[in-house]
Design a protein around this motif. Structure first.
Motif, PDB file in Angstrom:
ATOM      1  N   ASP A 261     -90.151  -8.403 -85.199  1.00  0.00           N
ATOM      2  CA  ASP A 261     -89.606  -7.594 -84.106  1.00  0.00           C
ATOM      3  C   ASP A 261     -90.440  -6.358 -83.828  1.00  0.00           C
ATOM      4  OD1 ASP A 261     -87.512  -9.350 -83.914  1.00  0.00           O
ATOM      5  OD2 ASP A 261     -86.214  -8.215 -85.256  1.00  0.00           O
ATOM      6  N   GLN A 262     -91.522  -6.181 -84.544  1.00  0.00           N
ATOM      7  CA  GLN A 262     -92.317  -4.969 -84.447  1.00  0.00           C
ATOM      8  C   GLN A 262     -93.687  -5.261 -83.849  1.00  0.00           C
ATOM      9  OE1 GLN A 262     -93.156  -3.239 -88.241  1.00  0.00           O
ATOM     10  NE2 GLN A 262     -93.722  -1.267 -87.397  1.00  0.00           N
ATOM     11  N   VAL A 263     -94.172  -4.357 -83.008  1.00  0.00           N
ATOM     12  CA  VAL A 263     -95.526  -4.467 -82.468  1.00  0.00           C
ATOM     13  C   VAL A 263     -96.422  -3.582 -83.320  1.00  0.00           C
ATOM     14  CG1 VAL A 263     -97.004  -4.045 -80.489  1.00  0.00           C
ATOM     15  CG2 VAL A 263     -94.702  -4.915 -80.141  1.00  0.00           C
ATOM     16  N   ARG A 264     -97.420  -4.193 -83.945  1.00  0.00           N
ATOM     17  CA  ARG A 264     -98.369  -3.452 -84.785  1.00  0.00           C
ATOM     18  C   ARG A 264     -99.649  -3.222 -83.999  1.00  0.00           C
ATOM     19  NH1 ARG A 264     -97.712  -4.024 -90.466  1.00  0.00           N
ATOM     20  NH2 ARG A 264     -99.323  -2.442 -90.480  1.00  0.00           N
ATOM     21  N   VAL A 265    -100.136  -2.007 -83.987  1.00  0.00           N
ATOM     22  CA  VAL A 265    -101.398  -1.657 -83.339  1.00  0.00           C
ATOM     23  C   VAL A 265    -102.332  -1.185 -84.444  1.00  0.00           C
ATOM     24  CG1 VAL A 265    -102.520  -0.201 -81.626  1.00  0.00           C
ATOM     25  CG2 VAL A 265    -100.155  -0.930 -81.269  1.00  0.00           C
TER      26      VAL A 265
ATOM     27  N   PRO B  33     -91.366   4.447 -84.634  1.00  0.00           N
ATOM     28  CA  PRO B  33     -90.215   3.916 -83.904  1.00  0.00           C
ATOM     29  C   PRO B  33     -89.366   5.053 -83.342  1.00  0.00           C
ATOM     30  CG  PRO B  33     -89.874   3.694 -86.250  1.00  0.00           C
ATOM     31  CD  PRO B  33     -91.279   4.185 -86.063  1.00  0.00           C
ATOM     32  N   PRO B  34     -88.720   4.837 -82.201  1.00  0.00           N
ATOM     33  CA  PRO B  34     -87.877   5.898 -81.640  1.00  0.00           C
ATOM     34  C   PRO B  34     -86.713   6.191 -82.567  1.00  0.00           C
ATOM     35  CG  PRO B  34     -87.528   3.843 -80.459  1.00  0.00           C
ATOM     36  CD  PRO B  34     -88.661   3.620 -81.418  1.00  0.00           C
TER      37      PRO B  34
END
Length: 121
Positions: free
Chosen positions: A56-60, A87-88
């Protein structure tokens, strides 16, 4: 080594559990290299930015070192710089509290608490 396949690199630095998972993420469009959609055979080199949706997480991450084989977690962490935004902050969820000294909750109280907590009851 100047470059390697993005699916192999994602697996080697432990961003995905298996190499087929990394290839599937590429085919599904969940991986971008330098803001371009990446196929599993897309080459990555030091200095490239890789965006991968893992779970569920976008990793950059920025590629620092190219490796072809899976290594230990401490060595894998030195192969990239994590630029994932924080994360917000989540809104403060209300907490179910009971007044002190009120004794055990009744059956009705427990049902209300379960509904409040998201239980199936």
């Amino acid at each position: 080594m100047e470059s390697t396949r993005v699916d192999r690199w994602l697996w080697a630095v432990r961003l995905t559990k298996t190499r087929p998972d990394a290839a599937a993420a590429c085919r599904a469009g969940h991986v971008r290299v330098n803001d371009r959609p990446a196929k599993p055979a897309t080459a990555v080199a030091p200095g490239d930015e890789v965006r991968a949706r893992v779970g569920d997480q976008v990793r950059v991450v920025e590629v620092v070192r190219v490796i072809q084989k899976r290594v230990g977690a401490t060595d894998a962490a030195t192969c990239f710089i994590d630029r994932t935004p924080a994360p917000p902050p989540e809104a403060g969820l209300p907490v179910a509290r009971r007044d002190r000294g009120t004794g055990r909750p009744t059956k009705r109280d427990r049902r209300i608490l379960d509904r409040f907590r998201g239980g199936r009851f």
